[in-house]
Scaffold this motif. Structure first.
Motif, PDB file in Angstrom:
ATOM      1  N   VAL A  79       0.904  -1.302   0.164  1.00 28.03           N
ATOM      2  CA  VAL A  79      -0.143   0.160  -0.040  1.00 28.03           C
ATOM      3  C   VAL A  79       0.859   1.183  -0.101  1.00 28.03           C
ATOM      4  O   VAL A  79       1.899   1.308   0.684  1.00 28.03           O
ATOM      5  CB  VAL A  79      -0.914  -0.115   1.311  1.00 28.03           C
ATOM      6  CG1 VAL A  79      -1.522   1.142   1.276  1.00 28.03           C
ATOM      7  CG2 VAL A  79      -1.768  -1.397   1.086  1.00 28.03           C
ATOM      8  N   SER A  80       0.655   2.136  -0.909  1.00 25.59           N
ATOM      9  CA  SER A  80       1.559   3.342  -1.016  1.00 25.59           C
ATOM     10  C   SER A  80       0.911   4.513  -0.599  1.00 25.59           C
ATOM     11  O   SER A  80       1.663   5.730  -0.185  1.00 25.59           O
ATOM     12  CB  SER A  80       1.920   3.593  -2.436  1.00 25.59           C
ATOM     13  OG  SER A  80       0.781   3.555  -3.239  1.00 25.59           O
ATOM     14  N   SER A 112      14.437  -0.097  14.760  1.00 29.42           N
ATOM     15  CA  SER A 112      15.471   1.075  14.713  1.00 29.42           C
ATOM     16  C   SER A 112      16.866   0.675  14.456  1.00 29.42           C
ATOM     17  O   SER A 112      17.145  -0.572  15.165  1.00 29.42           O
ATOM     18  CB  SER A 112      15.261   1.709  16.262  1.00 29.42           C
ATOM     19  OG  SER A 112      14.250   2.376  16.218  1.00 29.42           O
ATOM     20  N   PRO A 113      17.555   1.337  13.814  1.00 30.52           N
ATOM     21  CA  PRO A 113      18.834   0.825  13.465  1.00 30.52           C
ATOM     22  C   PRO A 113      19.632   1.284  14.638  1.00 30.52           C
ATOM     23  O   PRO A 113      19.206   2.112  15.513  1.00 30.52           O
ATOM     24  CB  PRO A 113      19.405   1.604  12.271  1.00 30.52           C
ATOM     25  CG  PRO A 113      18.338   2.568  11.970  1.00 30.52           C
ATOM     26  CD  PRO A 113      17.159   2.427  12.930  1.00 30.52           C
ATOM     27  N   TYR A 286       9.594  -0.015  16.970  1.00 28.92           N
ATOM     28  CA  TYR A 286       8.761   1.140  17.265  1.00 28.92           C
ATOM     29  C   TYR A 286       7.501   1.043  16.260  1.00 28.92           C
ATOM     30  O   TYR A 286       7.602   0.011  15.246  1.00 28.92           O
ATOM     31  CB  TYR A 286       9.323   2.319  16.945  1.00 28.92           C
ATOM     32  CG  TYR A 286       9.928   2.675  15.349  1.00 28.92           C
ATOM     33  CD1 TYR A 286      11.046   2.165  14.854  1.00 28.92           C
ATOM     34  CD2 TYR A 286       8.904   3.387  14.383  1.00 28.92           C
ATOM     35  CE1 TYR A 286      11.560   2.385  13.659  1.00 28.92           C
ATOM     36  CE2 TYR A 286       9.252   3.694  13.356  1.00 28.92           C
ATOM     37  CZ  TYR A 286      10.559   2.941  12.856  1.00 28.92           C
ATOM     38  OH  TYR A 286      11.038   3.271  11.329  1.00 28.92           O
ATOM     39  N   GLU A 290       3.448   4.874   9.352  1.00 28.11           N
ATOM     40  CA  GLU A 290       3.340   5.695   8.186  1.00 28.11           C
ATOM     41  C   GLU A 290       2.416   5.712   7.440  1.00 28.11           C
ATOM     42  O   GLU A 290       1.966   6.685   6.817  1.00 28.11           O
ATOM     43  CB  GLU A 290       4.634   4.943   7.240  1.00 28.11           C
ATOM     44  CG  GLU A 290       4.475   3.473   7.121  1.00 28.11           C
ATOM     45  CD  GLU A 290       5.783   2.971   6.292  1.00 28.11           C
ATOM     46  OE1 GLU A 290       6.820   3.757   5.861  1.00 28.11           O
ATOM     47  OE2 GLU A 290       5.897   1.749   6.195  1.00 28.11           O
TER      48      GLU A 290
ATOM     49  N   ARG B  47      12.758   5.853   5.599  1.00 27.80           N
ATOM     50  CA  ARG B  47      12.384   4.811   6.511  1.00 27.80           C
ATOM     51  C   ARG B  47      13.398   4.155   7.261  1.00 27.80           C
ATOM     52  O   ARG B  47      12.962   3.486   8.349  1.00 27.80           O
ATOM     53  CB  ARG B  47      11.730   3.658   5.381  1.00 27.80           C
ATOM     54  CG  ARG B  47      10.367   4.136   4.706  1.00 27.80           C
ATOM     55  CD  ARG B  47      10.205   3.243   3.658  1.00 27.80           C
ATOM     56  NE  ARG B  47       9.978   1.725   3.992  1.00 27.80           N
ATOM     57  CZ  ARG B  47      10.014   0.714   3.312  1.00 27.80           C
ATOM     58  NH1 ARG B  47      10.088   0.910   1.887  1.00 27.80           N
ATOM     59  NH2 ARG B  47       9.802  -0.570   3.760  1.00 27.80           N
ATOM     60  N   THR B  48      14.716   4.365   6.841  1.00 23.54           N
ATOM     61  CA  THR B  48      15.733   3.676   7.692  1.00 23.54           C
ATOM     62  C   THR B  48      16.296   4.798   8.688  1.00 23.54           C
ATOM     63  O   THR B  48      16.352   4.259   9.748  1.00 23.54           O
ATOM     64  CB  THR B  48      16.887   3.378   6.737  1.00 23.54           C
ATOM     65  OG1 THR B  48      16.326   2.659   5.611  1.00 23.54           O
ATOM     66  CG2 THR B  48      17.803   2.624   7.505  1.00 23.54           C
ATOM     67  N   ARG B  50      15.080   7.745  10.003  1.00 23.13           N
ATOM     68  CA  ARG B  50      14.156   8.407  10.527  1.00 23.13           C
ATOM     69  C   ARG B  50      14.335   8.667  12.126  1.00 23.13           C
ATOM     70  O   ARG B  50      14.632   9.433  12.778  1.00 23.13           O
ATOM     71  CB  ARG B  50      12.848   7.982  10.285  1.00 23.13           C
ATOM     72  CG  ARG B  50      11.740   8.037  11.545  1.00 23.13           C
ATOM     73  CD  ARG B  50      10.466   7.510  11.203  1.00 23.13           C
ATOM     74  NE  ARG B  50       9.962   8.066   9.783  1.00 23.13           N
ATOM     75  CZ  ARG B  50       9.205   9.227  10.037  1.00 23.13           C
ATOM     76  NH1 ARG B  50       8.886   9.827  11.253  1.00 23.13           N
ATOM     77  NH2 ARG B  50       8.586   9.759   8.982  1.00 23.13           N
ATOM     78  N   ASN B  51      14.695   7.248  12.762  1.00 23.26           N
ATOM     79  CA  ASN B  51      14.811   7.399  14.364  1.00 23.26           C
ATOM     80  C   ASN B  51      16.074   8.138  14.663  1.00 23.26           C
ATOM     81  O   ASN B  51      16.265   8.605  15.765  1.00 23.26           O
ATOM     82  CB  ASN B  51      14.474   6.146  15.016  1.00 23.26           C
ATOM     83  CG  ASN B  51      13.144   5.733  14.984  1.00 23.26           C
ATOM     84  OD1 ASN B  51      12.188   6.341  14.343  1.00 23.26           O
ATOM     85  ND2 ASN B  51      12.916   4.655  15.719  1.00 23.26           N
ATOM     86  N   VAL B  76       4.036   6.025   0.385  1.00 24.58           N
ATOM     87  CA  VAL B  76       5.053   5.502   1.475  1.00 24.58           C
ATOM     88  C   VAL B  76       5.850   4.366   1.103  1.00 24.58           C
ATOM     89  O   VAL B  76       6.723   3.575   1.940  1.00 24.58           O
ATOM     90  CB  VAL B  76       4.244   5.168   2.748  1.00 24.58           C
ATOM     91  CG1 VAL B  76       3.688   6.460   3.301  1.00 24.58           C
ATOM     92  CG2 VAL B  76       3.211   4.096   2.665  1.00 24.58           C
ATOM     93  N   ARG B  77       5.772   3.876  -0.155  1.00 23.73           N
ATOM     94  CA  ARG B  77       6.186   2.782  -0.689  1.00 23.73           C
ATOM     95  C   ARG B  77       6.502   3.281  -2.093  1.00 23.73           C
ATOM     96  O   ARG B  77       5.933   4.042  -2.672  1.00 23.73           O
ATOM     97  CB  ARG B  77       5.536   1.414  -0.916  1.00 23.73           C
ATOM     98  CG  ARG B  77       5.447   0.718   0.352  1.00 23.73           C
ATOM     99  CD  ARG B  77       6.617   0.255   0.880  1.00 23.73           C
ATOM    100  NE  ARG B  77       6.449  -0.462   2.205  1.00 23.73           N
ATOM    101  CZ  ARG B  77       6.661   0.112   3.333  1.00 23.73           C
ATOM    102  NH1 ARG B  77       6.650   1.577   3.290  1.00 23.73           N
ATOM    103  NH2 ARG B  77       6.297  -0.471   4.445  1.00 23.73           N
TER     104      ARG B  77
END
Lengths: 420, 90
Positions: A79-80, A112-113, A286, A290, B47-48, B50-51, B76-77
């Motif tokens: 879904v975009s 989260s990275p 988290y 989006e 997306r990567t 952000r945090n 969002v994609r």
């Protein structure tokens, strides 16, 4: 056109779809992944009492029920965008645009990275990616790995890698910097681990129960935490060592570990290199907001729930008409809680659709969510119940404000018209 | 490699050093930090990173707990241009 579109076919979305179909609604479920089950698929752990929770089997059970109800599940469908127009939700995907009067967002969580030099090298992956490779695709992420980030999730996945015969050289903290603050603080990490000690590996419990009687002892605990780590299933869990760099030219070749003080500062001269061909980063989960972020639904940042969470009530309704939420989008918890939330959401939707006689069963479903939470073996945040209480309070404040605003609504409209 | 040279936003190749320096110089929130450095404005839509961008901004500003710090924007994609053009014509 379906009555209800559900985005996400994880434990929350599938459970909701089944319940909604049982209530007689026509349901369409969309998921960008190739298989249903979401993050449930990767889960494999032993529950207290010796019973194993196998996510693949649990998914199969849900799939069977969905198939018996002829649920329409479209996989590989990303879904975009979502928009609401004339009381209908328009869901844009890479294939076609779907419409329905009700929309349930069960989009789950994201990882989260952590920021460590070398984190962009090939061979570095999120700990969840390593879990999916191993448990879902049955592909080894590598032969010897290091996990960066000590949490309930990372230790559970370390155990899963261990079962799959993959050597985990160490679980260690990330280095301290402006990004990694919480996850890099040995005392803080130990504190959060001990709060979930009923789930944490038994070595932690043995070690912790002696030392955690009071704050002074807690400080001693982290001060005297063995520098070589405490072994869990043969894997050293290091709370006094941090990965300060991931090394490699074309891909991961190893990491540099250093001893850190109780507040996470590197002790100079303590650096050592260990070899590894893959690295997992565990920066925590988290809620994935989006899509709901496009709807105008209000948010609240609640640490106990993992970040920004859309405003919702216990019936899984949001302030946006026809928009519902369930699962980790509402806060980071286990799959069983997500399933129970999915059921509650579906009953709310059916009731709001005009299905009669659902009030009692909806109330029971909401109670069951709380009960499931209390009995959960895994708590991603020790104060999750407090986080839920805060959300409920925000909802009540919102409702009270709406009641105050309600009588004035026509006046506002008139003013706008006059302005035009 | 030092922290300073470490890439945080891979799409726009923004380093940790650039983010921390910008945050300290302007005392900016996440949105301003994004606009000044382009972190989070690449093809992945943040997306990567952000945090991580959010975390750096929160070292110099108070978090807005009632509003997502970095706004989400459709799509969002990733969407093929052909599909984007086809919307409304199918």
């Amino acid at each position: 056109m379906a009555d209800l579109i559900i985005i996400g076919s994880g434990p929350a979305g599938l459970s909701a779809g089944i319940t909604a179909a049982e209530c007689g609604l026509s349901v369409l479920i969309l998921d960008e992944y190739l298989k249903p089950g979401g993050r449930l698929l990767g889960q494999l752990y032993e529950e207290p009492g010796g019973k194993w929770w196998n996510g693949i089997e649990e998914t199969r059970k849900l799939e069977k029920r969905a198939a018996a109800l002829d649920l329409d599940i479209r996989l590989g469908t990303a879904v975009s965008n979502i928009e609401k127009e004339d009381g209908l939700w328009h869901v844009y995907t890479d294939r076609e645009t779907f419409t329905a009067p009700s929309l349930l967002l069960a989009t789950g969580a994201a990882e989260s990275p952590v920021a460590i030099p070398g984190w962009t090298l090939p061979g570095v992956m999120s700990v969840g990616a390593a879990q999916v490779m191993t448990n879902v695709h049955r592909v080894k992420p590598g032969s010897r790995g290091v996990i960066i980030g000590v949490s309930v999730l990372s230790s559970a996945i370390a155990m899963e890698l261990n079962i799959a015969g993959i050597d985990v050289a160490a679980i260690a903290l990330p280095k301290m910097n402006e990004v990694n603050k919480d996850g890099a603080n040995p005392a803080g990490v130990m504190d959060s681990l001990l709060h979930v000690s009923h789930m944490a590996p038994s070595k932690f419990v043995q070690f912790g129960s002696k030392l955690m009687q009071n704050d002074f002892m807690k400080k001693l605990g982290i001060t005297f935490y063995p520098k070589g780590g405490v072994k869990m299933w043969g894997i050293p869990v290091m709370l006094r060592k941090a990965v300060i760099e991931i090394c490699g030219t074309e891909q991961v070749e190893g990491v540099i570990l250093a001893t850190v003080t109780t507040n996470g500062q590197v002790v100079p001269g303590s650096e050592q290199r260990i070899d590894a061909d893959f690295v997992c980063i565990a920066g925590g989960l988290y809620p994935l907001a989006e899509l709901i972020g496009l709807t105008g639904c209000p948010f609240h940042h609640i640490d106990e729930l993992g970040g920004y969470v859309p405003l919702h009530n216990e019936q899984m309704e949001t302030p946006v008409d026809g928009l519902y939420v369930a699962g980790n989008i509402t806060g980071i918890e286990g799959a069983k809680v997500a399933m129970s939330q999915g059921v509650a959401a579906a009953l709310s939707i059916a009731r709001n659709f005009g299905r009669q006689g659902l009030d009692d069963i909806l109330r029971e479903a909401v109670e069951y969510v709380g009960e499931t939470r209390r009995k959960a073996h895994i708590q991603f945040h020790p104060e999750v119940a407090e986080g839920r209480r805060k959300m409920q309070q925000y909802w009540e404040e919102y409702e009270a404000a709406q009641e105050r605003i309600a009588p004035e609504e026509p006046v506002v409209e008139k003013e706008v018209l006059q302005g035009v | 490699m030092t922290d300073k040279d470490m890439i945080i936003c891979r799409c726009e190749e923004v380093t940790y050093g650039e983010l921390v320096e910008t945050a300290n110089e302007y005392g900016c929130n996440a949105r301003e930090l994004k606009l000044r450095t382009r972190a989070g404005m690449g093809y992945c839509g943040g997306r990567t990173c952000r945090n991580m961008v959010d975390a750096v901004a929160c070292t110099v500003t108070e978090r807005d707990s009632k509003q997502v710090t970095l706004k989400y924007q459709p799509p969002v994609r990733p969407v093929h241009f052909g599909d984007l053009g086809a919307i409304g014509h199918d």
